[in-house]
Each structure stands twice: as C-alpha cells, then as structure tokens.
Design a protein around this motif. Structure first.
Motif, PDB file in Angstrom:
ATOM      1  N   ARG A   1       0.849  -1.196   0.000  1.00  0.00           N
ATOM      2  CA  ARG A   1       0.000   0.000   0.000  1.00  0.00           C
ATOM      3  C   ARG A   1       0.876   1.233   0.000  1.00  0.00           C
ATOM      4  O   ARG A   1       1.901   1.284   0.680  1.00  0.00           O
ATOM      5  N   LEU A   2       0.450   2.237  -0.787  1.00  0.00           N
ATOM      6  CA  LEU A   2       1.127   3.536  -0.830  1.00  0.00           C
ATOM      7  C   LEU A   2       0.184   4.597  -0.303  1.00  0.00           C
ATOM      8  O   LEU A   2      -0.999   4.639  -0.681  1.00  0.00           O
ATOM      9  N   HIS A   3       0.727   5.467   0.541  1.00  0.00           N
ATOM     10  CA  HIS A   3      -0.105   6.482   1.184  1.00  0.00           C
ATOM     11  C   HIS A   3       0.811   7.601   1.646  1.00  0.00           C
ATOM     12  O   HIS A   3       1.785   7.350   2.364  1.00  0.00           O
ATOM     13  N   GLY A   4       0.546   8.815   1.200  1.00  0.00           N
ATOM     14  CA  GLY A   4       1.391   9.910   1.620  1.00  0.00           C
ATOM     15  C   GLY A   4       1.068  11.207   0.907  1.00  0.00           C
ATOM     16  O   GLY A   4      -0.009  11.369   0.323  1.00  0.00           O
ATOM     17  N   VAL A   5       2.015  12.134   0.973  1.00  0.00           N
ATOM     18  CA  VAL A   5       1.879  13.423   0.289  1.00  0.00           C
ATOM     19  C   VAL A   5       3.163  13.722  -0.466  1.00  0.00           C
ATOM     20  O   VAL A   5       4.259  13.317  -0.055  1.00  0.00           O
ATOM     21  N   GLN A   6       3.000  14.406  -1.584  1.00  0.00           N
ATOM     22  CA  GLN A   6       4.129  14.938  -2.331  1.00  0.00           C
ATOM     23  C   GLN A   6       3.937  16.442  -2.401  1.00  0.00           C
ATOM     24  O   GLN A   6       2.894  16.930  -2.848  1.00  0.00           O
ATOM     25  N   LEU A   7       4.932  17.180  -1.935  1.00  0.00           N
ATOM     26  CA  LEU A   7       4.861  18.632  -1.847  1.00  0.00           C
ATOM     27  C   LEU A   7       6.008  19.254  -2.633  1.00  0.00           C
ATOM     28  O   LEU A   7       7.108  18.691  -2.689  1.00  0.00           O
ATOM     29  N   TRP A   8       5.737  20.402  -3.233  1.00  0.00           N
ATOM     30  CA  TRP A   8       6.790  21.176  -3.885  1.00  0.00           C
ATOM     31  C   TRP A   8       6.891  22.539  -3.221  1.00  0.00           C
ATOM     32  O   TRP A   8       5.883  23.108  -2.774  1.00  0.00           O
ATOM     33  N   VAL A   9       8.119  23.046  -3.191  1.00  0.00           N
ATOM     34  CA  VAL A   9       8.400  24.396  -2.706  1.00  0.00           C
ATOM     35  C   VAL A   9       9.043  25.189  -3.838  1.00  0.00           C
ATOM     36  O   VAL A   9      10.037  24.734  -4.425  1.00  0.00           O
ATOM     37  N   ALA A  10       8.487  26.351  -4.149  1.00  0.00           N
ATOM     38  CA  ALA A  10       9.092  27.228  -5.150  1.00  0.00           C
ATOM     39  C   ALA A  10      10.284  27.948  -4.533  1.00  0.00           C
ATOM     40  O   ALA A  10      10.179  28.538  -3.446  1.00  0.00           O
ATOM     41  N   LEU A  11      11.417  27.883  -5.210  1.00  0.00           N
ATOM     42  CA  LEU A  11      12.593  28.607  -4.740  1.00  0.00           C
ATOM     43  C   LEU A  11      12.443  30.089  -5.056  1.00  0.00           C
ATOM     44  O   LEU A  11      11.975  30.449  -6.148  1.00  0.00           O
ATOM     45  N   PRO A  12      12.837  30.985  -4.137  1.00  0.00           N
ATOM     46  CA  PRO A  12      12.808  32.414  -4.461  1.00  0.00           C
ATOM     47  C   PRO A  12      13.761  32.720  -5.618  1.00  0.00           C
ATOM     48  O   PRO A  12      14.712  31.956  -5.873  1.00  0.00           O
TER      49      PRO A  12
ATOM     50  N   THR B   1      13.689  19.437  11.801  1.00  0.00           N
ATOM     51  CA  THR B   1      14.890  18.972  11.123  1.00  0.00           C
ATOM     52  C   THR B   1      15.718  20.193  10.740  1.00  0.00           C
ATOM     53  O   THR B   1      15.243  21.335  10.806  1.00  0.00           O
ATOM     54  N   ASP B   2      16.940  19.932  10.306  1.00  0.00           N
ATOM     55  CA  ASP B   2      17.774  21.017   9.772  1.00  0.00           C
ATOM     56  C   ASP B   2      17.804  20.965   8.249  1.00  0.00           C
ATOM     57  O   ASP B   2      18.785  21.341   7.620  1.00  0.00           O
ATOM     58  N   ALA B   3      16.697  20.515   7.652  1.00  0.00           N
ATOM     59  CA  ALA B   3      16.594  20.466   6.195  1.00  0.00           C
ATOM     60  C   ALA B   3      16.811  21.854   5.607  1.00  0.00           C
ATOM     61  O   ALA B   3      16.341  22.862   6.148  1.00  0.00           O
ATOM     62  N   THR B   4      17.506  21.908   4.487  1.00  0.00           N
ATOM     63  CA  THR B   4      17.827  23.179   3.842  1.00  0.00           C
ATOM     64  C   THR B   4      16.585  23.794   3.215  1.00  0.00           C
ATOM     65  O   THR B   4      15.878  23.139   2.445  1.00  0.00           O
ATOM     66  N   VAL B   5      16.315  25.049   3.554  1.00  0.00           N
ATOM     67  CA  VAL B   5      15.238  25.796   2.912  1.00  0.00           C
ATOM     68  C   VAL B   5      15.791  27.155   2.489  1.00  0.00           C
ATOM     69  O   VAL B   5      16.813  27.618   3.002  1.00  0.00           O
ATOM     70  N   PHE B   6      15.103  27.791   1.564  1.00  0.00           N
ATOM     71  CA  PHE B   6      15.573  29.050   0.999  1.00  0.00           C
ATOM     72  C   PHE B   6      14.620  30.206   1.287  1.00  0.00           C
ATOM     73  O   PHE B   6      14.859  31.328   0.858  1.00  0.00           O
ATOM     74  N   SER B   7      13.542  29.904   2.016  1.00  0.00           N
ATOM     75  CA  SER B   7      12.630  30.911   2.542  1.00  0.00           C
ATOM     76  C   SER B   7      12.056  30.341   3.825  1.00  0.00           C
ATOM     77  O   SER B   7      12.066  29.122   4.023  1.00  0.00           O
ATOM     78  N   PRO B   8      11.557  31.182   4.751  1.00  0.00           N
ATOM     79  CA  PRO B   8      11.039  30.663   6.019  1.00  0.00           C
ATOM     80  C   PRO B   8       9.817  29.771   5.795  1.00  0.00           C
ATOM     81  O   PRO B   8       8.830  30.185   5.189  1.00  0.00           O
ATOM     82  N   LEU B   9       9.891  28.516   6.307  1.00  0.00           N
ATOM     83  CA  LEU B   9       8.858  27.510   6.053  1.00  0.00           C
ATOM     84  C   LEU B   9       8.648  26.638   7.270  1.00  0.00           C
ATOM     85  O   LEU B   9       9.537  26.496   8.114  1.00  0.00           O
ATOM     86  N   VAL B  10       7.470  25.999   7.318  1.00  0.00           N
ATOM     87  CA  VAL B  10       7.228  24.910   8.248  1.00  0.00           C
ATOM     88  C   VAL B  10       6.399  23.854   7.531  1.00  0.00           C
ATOM     89  O   VAL B  10       5.552  24.170   6.685  1.00  0.00           O
ATOM     90  N   GLY B  11       6.664  22.583   7.837  1.00  0.00           N
ATOM     91  CA  GLY B  11       5.876  21.468   7.329  1.00  0.00           C
ATOM     92  C   GLY B  11       5.876  20.373   8.375  1.00  0.00           C
ATOM     93  O   GLY B  11       6.940  19.984   8.856  1.00  0.00           O
TER      94      GLY B  11
END
Length: 324
Positions: free
Chosen positions: A132-143, A180-190
């Motif tokens: 079974r597959l179940h989840g989300v796929q999200l994209w973030v636009a880079l500035p 996490t310390d995942a790299t982001v290029f604008s202030p985000l939360v998920g």
C-alpha cells in the motif's frame, strides 16, 4: 513525484470556499498519474484563487493505494527546475534515484528533500515489498535569488514532538519541539500531526506565515469549521495559533511560510519566472535527454533506472502567465 498530466493545466478550477471564520476551504481535484491502472492523486494546490502558501506551491495527497490494483508508483526519469520536492510517506516505500548520484529509499516518518535549482532529473518507483502507498508529495518554489542553485539531495529523520495529546513530526522547519535542519531558501514549516479521537489542540503558529491544514484522515474541524478528508484549510497571516478538533483519530499535514512575494510560472515539472523560461527548460530536456544530444547537460542522467525517460508534453498554444 512528477506531474504526469499529459495536458498540464496552466490554471485549475476555482474551488475555494470562504467560511465565516475567515478560513478558505480548498477542495481537491483528482489527477490520474499515467495510464489506466495508474494511481490517482488528490491535488489541492495550486488553484486559481491560491497558487502559493508561503513557498509551498504544489500539494498532492494519495492513498491508501492498493498496489496490487494500480501497480503502484513507477515514475520514469523526469526533470525539475526552480523548486524543491518534499516527499513524506504514511505507508509504503519508494526507491529514489537522481542525476546528482543519489539513491535513497523514501520511508514513513523520514524526509526526502530534493533541491532542483537550475535543473535535475529523478525517478521514483515503489519497492516490491510495498503493498500500500499512502502519503503526500509537496513542492516548494525557490525564491528568484536561489532558483539557479546547484541541485542536491538530503535525507532527514525528524525529532518527535507533541502538542497536548497530539504527536508531531516536523519535517521542514520547527514546531512544538520537533524539527529537522533540512535546507530551505525561505522561512517555512511542514509537519505531520496525529490526533487521538475526541481531542482538541491549539497549534502555535508564526503570525508572519500563511498556513494550510490538509486533512488526511479523521473527522476534523479547524476553528470550528469542518474540513473534509483531502481538503485544505487555508489560514491567512496574522494568527498566533489555530484550534483543531478531532472527533475521530486524525492525521493532518500543516504547511506554512512567509508569503513568497513573487510571481512564478509553473508548468509540468518546471518553475520559472516567464514563459520563455519554461520554453527553454522544455527544449533543454527534449534535446539533451530525450534526443540524447547532451546527457551531461542541465538535467544530467539518472543511473540505475531500467527504462526510458519521460518526454515532456506539448506546450499550450498560448503564453503561460505568472501567478503568485
């Protein structure tokens, strides 16, 4: 995950409903990924009224998907530009390969973050042991200032946290002691939030952020407004907290960020700033990879995938318009 629509919509239907509580309820639309046995995802972002939540620009929700009926996920090598892909699973396992040499498994509770920058290609295939597959796929636009960074890949396991009786796993940014310390290029939360039935929590928010609450499962209200499964409650900036109640056990995905303040052009798997950007990215993919003229060009080569890369759809006959 690729956007496998063969005729990608430049604009999608306006299906947002503004409630008395000042919350927009965004309805999903079903999008089949591929052929007759393919998975169908439920897409709540982008929409005509709402293209972005902070930098978040794409939300696909899928499953629980019976792999024996659909064949699971098999997405050939395909390109991306100007964005980050955020893969978060509830059930199943996906094999990821990309053109910067990464080979990793996507598993429940673990973040796979791929930064496309100036250009990358990757494949995604559900593993043989996945039923079974179940989840989300999200994209973030880079500035704009970061959209041409060199591509790279990261894997993170969030530190767990809690809000009252609810368990929190924050895969981007930080919330309630989780992050996490995942790299982001604008202030985000998920974050993923698991609530027991009969519970109510006040989720702390950054007032400078706009937010979205996606319901994966459960009977949920946000500020007293019922939010059906696979729908997204949009919260305007200015809130320091939001009250969420779950009559039954519930799973939510919270996304948020400072308004990007930029217009983007998003078509198929590309994000640019103009129609001309998209035309160039498509031509590079078709020439360098599909025609094989320059396998080490903008998008590189995905090693280890048994099959051909995915050709790009035809561009529409009208100019693509920016939105934001």
């Amino acid at each position: 995950m690729s956007n496998l629509e063969r005729d990608p919509a430049e604009l999608v239907a306006d299906s947002a409903v503004l409630t008395d509580a000042g919350i927009d309820i965004l309805e999903p639309r079903d999008v089949p990924l591929g052929g007759p046995r393919a998975m169908t995802v439920r897409r709540t972002l982008p929409q005509r009224r709402r293209s972005l939540i902070g930098g978040w620009c794409f939300i696909d929700h899928y499953g629980p998907d019976d792999v024996s009926a659909t064949g699971g996920m098999r997405v050939p090598p395909h390109p991306h530009t100007g964005l980050q892909t955020v893969s978060w699973l509830f059930e199943g396992e996906i094999d990821h390969r990309d053109s910067v040499g990464s080979h990793a498994l996507v598993r429940p509770g673990e973040l796979n973050l791929m930064t496309a920058g100036r250009g990358i290609s990757h494949s995604e295939v559900s593993t043989p042991r996945t039923s079974r597959l179940h989840g989300v796929q999200l994209w973030v636009a880079l500035p704009a200032v970061s959209r041409d960074v060199a591509p790279f890949f990261e894997h993170h396991t969030p530190v767990a946290g809690s809000i009252g009786p609810a368990a929190v796993r924050t895969f981007v940014g930080s919330l309630a002691g989780s992050g996490t310390d995942a790299t982001v290029f604008s202030p985000l939360v998920g974050a993923e939030i698991l609530m027991p039935g009969g519970s109510t929590i006040d989720v702390p928010l950054d007032p400078s952020f706009e937010h979205g609450v996606l319901v994966d499962a459960g009977e949920v209200t946000v500020e007293g407004v019922a939010v059906p499964r696979s729908h997204l409650a949009y919260l305007h900036p200015g809130r320091a907290a939001v009250t969420v109640s779950a009559a039954t056990p519930a799973r939510l995905i919270l996304v948020g960020g400072e308004p990007l303040g930029e217009e983007i052009v998003m078509w198929w798997n590309f994000i640019g700033r103009s129609h001309e950007d998209i035309v160039r990215y498509r031509a590079d993919w078709q020439d360098e990879v599909i025609a094989g003229a320059e396998p080490d060009g903008r998008f590189g080569t995905v090693e280890g995938y048994d099959g051909m890369p995915l050709p790009a759809p035809e561009l529409p006959t009208v100019r693509l318009r920016p939105r934001g």
